[in-house]
Write an enzyme that holds these catalytic residues in place. Structure first.
Site, PDB file in Angstrom:
ATOM      1  N   LYS A  28       1.018  -1.068  -0.073  1.00  0.00           N
ATOM      2  CA  LYS A  28       0.075  -0.096   0.040  1.00  0.00           C
ATOM      3  C   LYS A  28       0.748   1.017  -0.226  1.00  0.00           C
ATOM      4  O   LYS A  28       1.947   1.095   0.816  1.00  0.00           O
ATOM      5  CB  LYS A  28      -0.779   0.073   1.101  1.00  0.00           C
ATOM      6  CG  LYS A  28      -2.048   0.995   1.475  1.00  0.00           C
ATOM      7  CD  LYS A  28      -2.897   0.824   2.380  1.00  0.00           C
ATOM      8  CE  LYS A  28      -3.744   1.991   2.529  1.00  0.00           C
ATOM      9  NZ  LYS A  28      -4.788   1.585   3.521  1.00  0.00           N
ATOM     10  N   SER A 103      -9.779   1.754   2.571  1.00  0.00           N
ATOM     11  CA  SER A 103      -8.786   2.511   1.669  1.00  0.00           C
ATOM     12  C   SER A 103      -7.603   1.587   1.328  1.00  0.00           C
ATOM     13  O   SER A 103      -7.137   2.161   0.406  1.00  0.00           O
ATOM     14  CB  SER A 103      -8.144   3.699   2.609  1.00  0.00           C
ATOM     15  OG  SER A 103      -7.417   3.072   3.749  1.00  0.00           O
ATOM     16  N   SER A 127     -10.021  -0.746   6.913  1.00  0.00           N
ATOM     17  CA  SER A 127      -9.257  -0.530   5.624  1.00  0.00           C
ATOM     18  C   SER A 127      -8.548  -1.742   4.924  1.00  0.00           C
ATOM     19  O   SER A 127      -8.265  -1.880   3.981  1.00  0.00           O
ATOM     20  CB  SER A 127      -8.392   0.761   5.801  1.00  0.00           C
ATOM     21  OG  SER A 127      -9.162   1.937   5.692  1.00  0.00           O
TER      22      SER A 127
END
Length: 422
Positions: A28, A103, A127
């Protein structure tokens, strides 16, 4: 192939051998990678290249993993759909036309699309678990303190944890084995006692286990999601699990408390992005306040601005006790509720998300709906507990995830329960 999974595609080779040799990992884009751009999905950091690796990245390299790129994400982790990224939305590879969740949507999409064997995400209020559920993969949100946050660009320090996403619970647990453990660079980490590697717990042996279903996390869920969830519970009953109803009264207030705390911490954390220390320059004319304002006006997207404004308001002199202090009291109540529930059951189960993946663009105009979609995941972060999301089936061709929550530092029980559904 789904579009916009990666913000930066770059291969970083790890050690010659190790437990993750021949394994590709997507990371990420809020996790620092030395020499590789790390943007947090924001225009503010569009050109930022960290001079060091996050601890989890160092551990990946030492384990022989090959990093294949930095994945798209909601800007600074603020979102549930991976649509607030400055680099455009990511499409769900298993449900075209729908969001991948957020996210950590890029990380889940990378695994679901086969662009990486496994991936790292971060979970502040769901997330990792939300995109795992929406993309039909497994995701683990570890107990706070199990994985080092050194090198994770902060959104809300007291809530967030880095964790793995993978095709199966066992593969996710094996990745957790590599990244977990104390770190002298992060004083919040600790070394929980465990008898065996996390991956060993993914044996599916749930005979005699008691699973509690919090009625508050089931009420109001989409009918198709509920049907899939009930079928999964029947599957567990057939494997010798005792399913009982439990109550978590405090979760009614969890979303409100979570957003006050998260936005307040974001307001503080994001103050460093002023165009001087980090981020886009606001130019050199006028006074410092104008330069600071210009940098943030240009660098931050609408959702980040909304949360920083709300967080600053909640922390302001006249409202600190009214909002922030009350939210912390609610957080303590949530923890207490979970403790009481775990006195009766081994693990708690709920739908990971109360709805199936939304269509792209559907929730952007209604932030409140997006915030409320986190109702089943945020209580876990408030209580600093571990949770696993595992695919439970589909409704109308869209993936549905099931969440298992265990007592603090008992990742093994949540992993074992989740693996029984695979």
């Amino acid at each position: 192939m789904s579009e916009n999974i990666f913000i930066t595609r770059e291969t970083v080779d790890g050690a010659d051998d190790g437990p993750l040799a021949d394994t590709t990992v997507a990371v990420k884009d809020n996790i620092s990678t030395e020499g590789v751009r790390t943007t947090c999905g924001s225009e503010m950091l569009a050109d930022y290249v960290p001079p060091y690796d996050a601890t989890v990245v160092s551990r990946l390299k030492d384990a022989g993993a090959t990093i294949v790129g930095k994945t798209n994400m909601d800007e600074f982790g603020m979102g549930t759909t991976t649509e607030t990224s400055a680099f455009g939305a990511t499409e769900n590879p298993v449900a075209p036309g729908h969001v991948p969740g957020g996210s950590s949507g890029g990380s889940a999409a990378a695994v679901a699309a086969g662009e990486a064997d496994v991936a790292l995400g971060s979970d502040t209020g769901g997330s990792i678990r939300c995109p795992a559920a929406f993309c039909g993969v497994a995701g683990i949100k570890p107990t706070y303190g199990v994985v080092s946050r050194y090198g994770l660009v902060a959104y809300a320090n007291s809530l967030e944890q880095i964790g793995p996403l993978a095709p199966t619970v066992e593969e996710a647990a094996a990745l957790l084995d590599v990244i977990a453990g104390p770190d002298p660079k992060d004083a919040t980490t600790r070394d929980p006692e465990r008898d065996a590697p996390y991956a060993d717990a993914a044996d599916g042996d749930v005979d005699g286990m008691t699973v509690g279903v919090p009625t508050e996390l089931v009420d109001g869920a989409d009918d198709g999601v509920l049907e899939t969830f009930e079928d999964a519970l029947d599957d567990l009953r057939a494997q010798g699990v005792d399913v009982v109803d439990v109550s978590l009264e405090s979760v009614e207030y969890a979303v409100q408390a979570y957003y006050v705390i998260a936005m307040s911490e974001a307001s503080s954390n994001l103050a460093r992005f002023d165009g001087v220390r980090y981020g886009k320059s606001g130019g050199y004319d006028g006074n410092w306040n104008e330069v600071f304002g210009e940098a943030r006006e240009e660098g931050f997207g609408a959702e980040v601005k909304r949360r920083v404004l709300l967080g600053t308001y909640a922390l302001s002199a006249g409202y600190h006790d009214k909002y922030y202090k009350q939210a912390q009291n609610a957080r303590a109540w949530v923890k207490q509720d979970f403790d009481e529930a775990f006195a009766e059951v081994d693990v708690l189960a709920s739908p990971t998300m109360p709805v199936p993946p939304m269509e792209l663009g559907e929730s952007l105009s209604d932030p409140l709906t997006m915030y409320l979609a986190d109702a089943n995941t945020v209580p876990v972060n408030l209580a600093d507990l571990p949770a696993v999301s595992v695919p439970a089936g589909e409704t109308d061709g869209l993936p549905v995830g099931m969440q298992f929550v265990a007592p603090a530092f008992d990742e093994a029980t949540a992993i074992r329960a989740a693996s029984a559904l695979e």
